[in-house]
Design a protein around this motif. Sequence first.
Motif, PDB file in Angstrom:
ATOM      1  N   PRO A 312       0.822  -1.215   0.000  1.00  0.00           N
ATOM      2  CA  PRO A 312       0.000   0.000   0.000  1.00  0.00           C
ATOM      3  C   PRO A 312       0.854   1.262   0.000  1.00  0.00           C
ATOM      4  O   PRO A 312       1.836   1.369   0.733  1.00  0.00           O
ATOM      5  CB  PRO A 312      -0.804  -0.133   1.304  1.00  0.00           C
ATOM      6  CG  PRO A 312      -0.839  -1.590   1.586  1.00  0.00           C
ATOM      7  CD  PRO A 312       0.476  -2.129   1.112  1.00  0.00           C
ATOM      8  N   GLN A 313       0.455   2.211  -0.831  1.00  0.00           N
ATOM      9  CA  GLN A 313       1.191   3.468  -0.987  1.00  0.00           C
ATOM     10  C   GLN A 313       0.579   4.541  -0.083  1.00  0.00           C
ATOM     11  O   GLN A 313      -0.644   4.672   0.014  1.00  0.00           O
ATOM     12  CB  GLN A 313       1.152   3.938  -2.444  1.00  0.00           C
ATOM     13  CG  GLN A 313       1.647   2.893  -3.446  1.00  0.00           C
ATOM     14  CD  GLN A 313       3.098   2.546  -3.239  1.00  0.00           C
ATOM     15  OE1 GLN A 313       3.975   3.411  -3.250  1.00  0.00           O
ATOM     16  NE2 GLN A 313       3.374   1.258  -3.042  1.00  0.00           N
ATOM     17  N   THR A 314       1.450   5.311   0.576  1.00  0.00           N
ATOM     18  CA  THR A 314       0.988   6.363   1.492  1.00  0.00           C
ATOM     19  C   THR A 314       1.479   7.754   1.104  1.00  0.00           C
ATOM     20  O   THR A 314       1.129   8.723   1.760  1.00  0.00           O
ATOM     21  CB  THR A 314       1.463   6.049   2.919  1.00  0.00           C
ATOM     22  OG1 THR A 314       2.888   5.943   2.939  1.00  0.00           O
ATOM     23  CG2 THR A 314       0.846   4.748   3.422  1.00  0.00           C
ATOM     24  N   SER A 315       2.284   7.852   0.056  1.00  0.00           N
ATOM     25  CA  SER A 315       2.801   9.150  -0.382  1.00  0.00           C
ATOM     26  C   SER A 315       2.466   9.346  -1.864  1.00  0.00           C
ATOM     27  O   SER A 315       1.759   8.529  -2.460  1.00  0.00           O
ATOM     28  CB  SER A 315       4.307   9.227  -0.138  1.00  0.00           C
ATOM     29  OG  SER A 315       4.980   8.185  -0.811  1.00  0.00           O
ATOM     30  N   ALA A 316       2.961  10.433  -2.428  1.00  0.00           N
ATOM     31  CA  ALA A 316       2.653  10.735  -3.825  1.00  0.00           C
ATOM     32  C   ALA A 316       3.226   9.661  -4.753  1.00  0.00           C
ATOM     33  O   ALA A 316       4.355   9.187  -4.566  1.00  0.00           O
ATOM     34  CB  ALA A 316       3.217  12.099  -4.200  1.00  0.00           C
ATOM     35  N   VAL A 317       2.426   9.289  -5.758  1.00  0.00           N
ATOM     36  CA  VAL A 317       2.803   8.241  -6.713  1.00  0.00           C
ATOM     37  C   VAL A 317       2.561   8.766  -8.125  1.00  0.00           C
ATOM     38  O   VAL A 317       1.525   9.392  -8.397  1.00  0.00           O
ATOM     39  CB  VAL A 317       1.983   6.955  -6.481  1.00  0.00           C
ATOM     40  CG1 VAL A 317       2.388   5.886  -7.489  1.00  0.00           C
ATOM     41  CG2 VAL A 317       2.166   6.451  -5.065  1.00  0.00           C
ATOM     42  N   THR A 318       3.500   8.504  -9.009  1.00  0.00           N
ATOM     43  CA  THR A 318       3.358   8.889 -10.414  1.00  0.00           C
ATOM     44  C   THR A 318       3.105   7.643 -11.247  1.00  0.00           C
ATOM     45  O   THR A 318       3.863   6.666 -11.168  1.00  0.00           O
ATOM     46  CB  THR A 318       4.625   9.591 -10.923  1.00  0.00           C
ATOM     47  OG1 THR A 318       4.849  10.777 -10.137  1.00  0.00           O
ATOM     48  CG2 THR A 318       4.483   9.975 -12.384  1.00  0.00           C
ATOM     49  N   VAL A 319       2.038   7.682 -12.044  1.00  0.00           N
ATOM     50  CA  VAL A 319       1.656   6.553 -12.894  1.00  0.00           C
ATOM     51  C   VAL A 319       1.660   7.035 -14.345  1.00  0.00           C
ATOM     52  O   VAL A 319       0.988   8.017 -14.681  1.00  0.00           O
ATOM     53  CB  VAL A 319       0.271   6.003 -12.521  1.00  0.00           C
ATOM     54  CG1 VAL A 319      -0.088   4.821 -13.420  1.00  0.00           C
ATOM     55  CG2 VAL A 319       0.240   5.589 -11.056  1.00  0.00           C
ATOM     56  N   LYS A 320       2.416   6.347 -15.210  1.00  0.00           N
ATOM     57  CA  LYS A 320       2.482   6.686 -16.634  1.00  0.00           C
ATOM     58  C   LYS A 320       1.834   5.569 -17.440  1.00  0.00           C
ATOM     59  O   LYS A 320       2.181   4.399 -17.273  1.00  0.00           O
ATOM     60  CB  LYS A 320       3.938   6.870 -17.067  1.00  0.00           C
ATOM     61  CG  LYS A 320       4.626   8.040 -16.369  1.00  0.00           C
ATOM     62  CD  LYS A 320       6.062   8.189 -16.861  1.00  0.00           C
ATOM     63  CE  LYS A 320       6.742   9.375 -16.177  1.00  0.00           C
ATOM     64  NZ  LYS A 320       8.154   9.549 -16.625  1.00  0.00           N
ATOM     65  N   ILE A 321       0.900   5.953 -18.295  1.00  0.00           N
ATOM     66  CA  ILE A 321       0.131   4.987 -19.076  1.00  0.00           C
ATOM     67  C   ILE A 321       0.263   5.337 -20.563  1.00  0.00           C
ATOM     68  O   ILE A 321       0.153   6.509 -20.953  1.00  0.00           O
ATOM     69  CB  ILE A 321      -1.352   4.995 -18.669  1.00  0.00           C
ATOM     70  CG1 ILE A 321      -1.496   4.699 -17.171  1.00  0.00           C
ATOM     71  CG2 ILE A 321      -2.147   3.971 -19.486  1.00  0.00           C
ATOM     72  CD1 ILE A 321      -2.912   4.897 -16.653  1.00  0.00           C
ATOM     73  N   THR A 322       0.481   4.311 -21.371  1.00  0.00           N
ATOM     74  CA  THR A 322       0.522   4.472 -22.826  1.00  0.00           C
ATOM     75  C   THR A 322      -0.526   3.572 -23.445  1.00  0.00           C
ATOM     76  O   THR A 322      -0.596   2.376 -23.119  1.00  0.00           O
ATOM     77  CB  THR A 322       1.903   4.116 -23.392  1.00  0.00           C
ATOM     78  OG1 THR A 322       2.896   4.933 -22.769  1.00  0.00           O
ATOM     79  CG2 THR A 322       1.949   4.335 -24.896  1.00  0.00           C
TER      80      THR A 322
END
Length: 331
Positions: A312-322
């Motif tokens: 589980p993530q608790t901080s900012a997350v960057t997701v890149k989708i193509t």
Amino acid sequence: MDSSNRFKSLQFLGMVGLVCSLLGTSLEAQEKSREIYVPFKDLKSVLAGPIERIYLPRSEYEDLLKKADIKPGDTPPQNTVLCKARYDVRLHEDFATIRATLEVESLAEGLQLLPLRFVGVSVLSAQIDGEAAPVVRASPQQVNLLVGRKGKATVIIELATPVRHSAAEQSFAFELPHAPNESIGMVVPGNIEVKSGASVVSRSIDDQANETSFELLARPGPLSVTMSLNNKRLQTERQTIARSVIVDELNESLERIHATYSMEIVQGAAAEFIYEIPDGFEVTNVDTPDLARWSVSQVDGANLLKVEFRSPQTSAVTVKITAIETSPSWE
């Protein structure tokens, strides 16, 4: 009888008398006890010496000697024994209940005390062979169970302990009595993993009841277990701010979308994110730190991309989708 034989007989009788005299002296010496009389005015100086002593009346001293004259094996080394223990732990929202099933044995007649070490838990009820069992809280770390009859008995004690929650974890800590034959079971709502604090013997998931069952390895001493957070709780208590930049690339043969999402988790934790993909597009790549897997499924006529994380993530997350569309319509 000649003189030589008479001399030998007298010599033999003399040796026998000497031996009997020595044996009598030895027995008399063993029966005698040495007593030293001290004037009462000098008693203080004797008791004030470096060796620890105690002053008793002679009658009490003789009573103690009689009580100390016990043959080995007449009494057990302890009057009560904890033979077997089974602990069933069930987690609720903010607390956990523990059902302790103990097999105890009293080795002496009469009312006996069995000390049990309970740390970090509250005793709700206690029964012995189906009847209410008297318990005494001797200290914050010890409970004394009163056993009224000799032999084996089954004791059931209901306990409770608080459960602490953080952004992505839940944990509890307590200490229970250790037995030679001991086992611990635990049931937790949701799909849960044990992160630290206990060795897992077995783990099973009941999808219908949405519960995870564990068998933990019992060991002496405190038990402090940290687990992942309930997946339903993660969804209900999560607040996330999403920002995105989408670049649309067009040419004669295809249309390609490059989407970058910045997911700022304000409250709670996120084990996954779901994105809706436009009709006709096929996802070709997903890039994000701590990525476990991604998949596309159709729900109610919409194409949904699920991005799952290893933890589980608790901080900012960057997701890149193509994603691409191979037959774009230019109308």
